[in-house]
Design an enzyme around this catalytic site. Structure first.
Site, PDB file in Angstrom:
ATOM      1  CB  SER A 103      -0.967  -0.054   1.190  1.00 18.99           C
ATOM      2  OG  SER A 103      -1.981   0.922   1.062  1.00 18.99           O
ATOM      3  CG  ASP A 242      -6.016  -4.131  -3.611  1.00 18.43           C
ATOM      4  OD1 ASP A 242      -6.294  -3.419  -2.645  1.00 18.43           O
ATOM      5  OD2 ASP A 242      -4.847  -4.358  -3.986  1.00 18.43           O
ATOM      6  CG  HIS A 269      -5.493  -2.553   0.453  1.00 17.01           C
ATOM      7  ND1 HIS A 269      -4.883  -2.216  -0.741  1.00 17.01           N
ATOM      8  CD2 HIS A 269      -4.924  -1.751   1.400  1.00 17.01           C
ATOM      9  CE1 HIS A 269      -3.996  -1.255  -0.527  1.00 17.01           C
ATOM     10  NE2 HIS A 269      -3.994  -0.968   0.769  1.00 17.01           N
TER      11      HIS A 269
END
Length: 299
Positions: A103, A242, A269
């Site tokens: 991320s 995601d 995610h």
């Protein structure tokens, strides 16, 4: 505990917490997401990586977790965090190592590779597109699929700037977080703990109030045109559910010359939790292929 240490940075002004796990010959430094969350949601790595010969380091970035948490908004910039990673690398004497970023950590990994890739043996960019405008475009695609009553709640509080109203936060959690951040119910304890320990001052300074309102210091970040400069073996991991577009992850793979794309078919995610076996099979397979000199760019 064993393996933990405090690393001085910026001439000793601040201290960064890291912890070494494992004793294998493959070395990997981890960059957590956020910004402003902690290493804690990576705790599942302990169930897979040491057994595969991987030594990895937990690392709480400045402002996060066990590291110093100064109250100075001038610190929360992409460039400063990139150079912080280099200070941590140098303190750990890491050379020819793997950098893993998830991320926001993936964004940071891209930044690090563009300036310091001479130190890298490989790069893992997990669940991260190459620009915030691209990320926002897909967030709005996901948002358009929400029920009308949810959209009404979001718009009601966004108009007033009340991003921390309980009804607003609940709507974001139920529609975005439970469907696209982590699909396990309930959330694993380390994930829950990570978000309880989030430093909102860092998160909001760099990103903004939430995934739908990005107005912080990295809102204009875009590295699409620079991705071909990353020449080390690179693994790009995405997931079907995601918050990042699968198409964006695949596009990154077309631009980074020595890259491999893997899409977790059941993950979100945090696919290291909700599509765990598939996620770690891809990660460990990449590391072992690079180590054995048999890495090739393949989907």
């Amino acid at each position: 505990t064993g393996g933990a240490q405090a690393i001085p940075i910026d001439g000793g002004k601040y201290k960064i917490w890291v912890k070494k796990v494992g004793s294998g010959p493959i070395h990997m430094l981890t960059l957590h997401g956020g910004p402003g969350v902690t290493h804690e949601y990576f705790e599942c790595f302990e169930d897979f990586l040491p057994q595969a010969g991987v030594t990895f380091w937990y690392y709480d970035q400045l402002g996060s977790g066990f590291s110093d948490q100064p109250d100075d908004t001038s610190l929360w910039t992409v460039d400063r965090f990139r150079d912080e990673v280099e200070q941590v690398r140098a303190a750990l004497s890491l050379e020819s190592f793997y950098l893993f970023g998830q991320s926001w950590g993936g964004m940071l990994g891209i930044e690090y590779a563009l300036k310091y890739q001479r130190h890298l043996k490989g790069l893992v960019i997990s669940n991260m597109t190459a620009s915030i405008p691209s990320y926002m475009a897909y967030a709005n695609v996901l948002r358009s699929r929400f029920p009308k009553e949810t959209l009404d709640i979001l718009e009601k509080y966004e108009t007033k700037g009340e991003f921390h109203a309980p009804e607003y936060e609940k709507a974001v959690f139920e529609t975005l977080y439970k469907q696209h951040l982590c699909r396990l119910d309930p959330w694993p304890e380390p994930v829950d703990r990570t978000f309880k320990h989030l430093n909102p001052k860092v998160y909001e300074a760099m990103q903004g109030p939430n995934e739908f309102v990005v107005n912080g210091t990295f809102k204009d970040w875009d590295r699409w045109k620079d991705l071909p400069k990353i020449t080390v073996p690179t693994l790009l991991v995405g997931a079907k559910y995601d918050t990042m577009s699968v198409d964006d992850i695949r596009k990154e793979g077309t631009l980074i010359p020595r890259s491999r794309v893997h899409i977790c078919p059941n993950g979100s995610h945090l696919a290291m939790w909700d599509d765990q076996e598939d996620y770690f099979s891809a990660l460990i397979g990449f590391l072992k292929d690079v180590e054995a000199g048999r890495f090739g760019a393949r989907a």
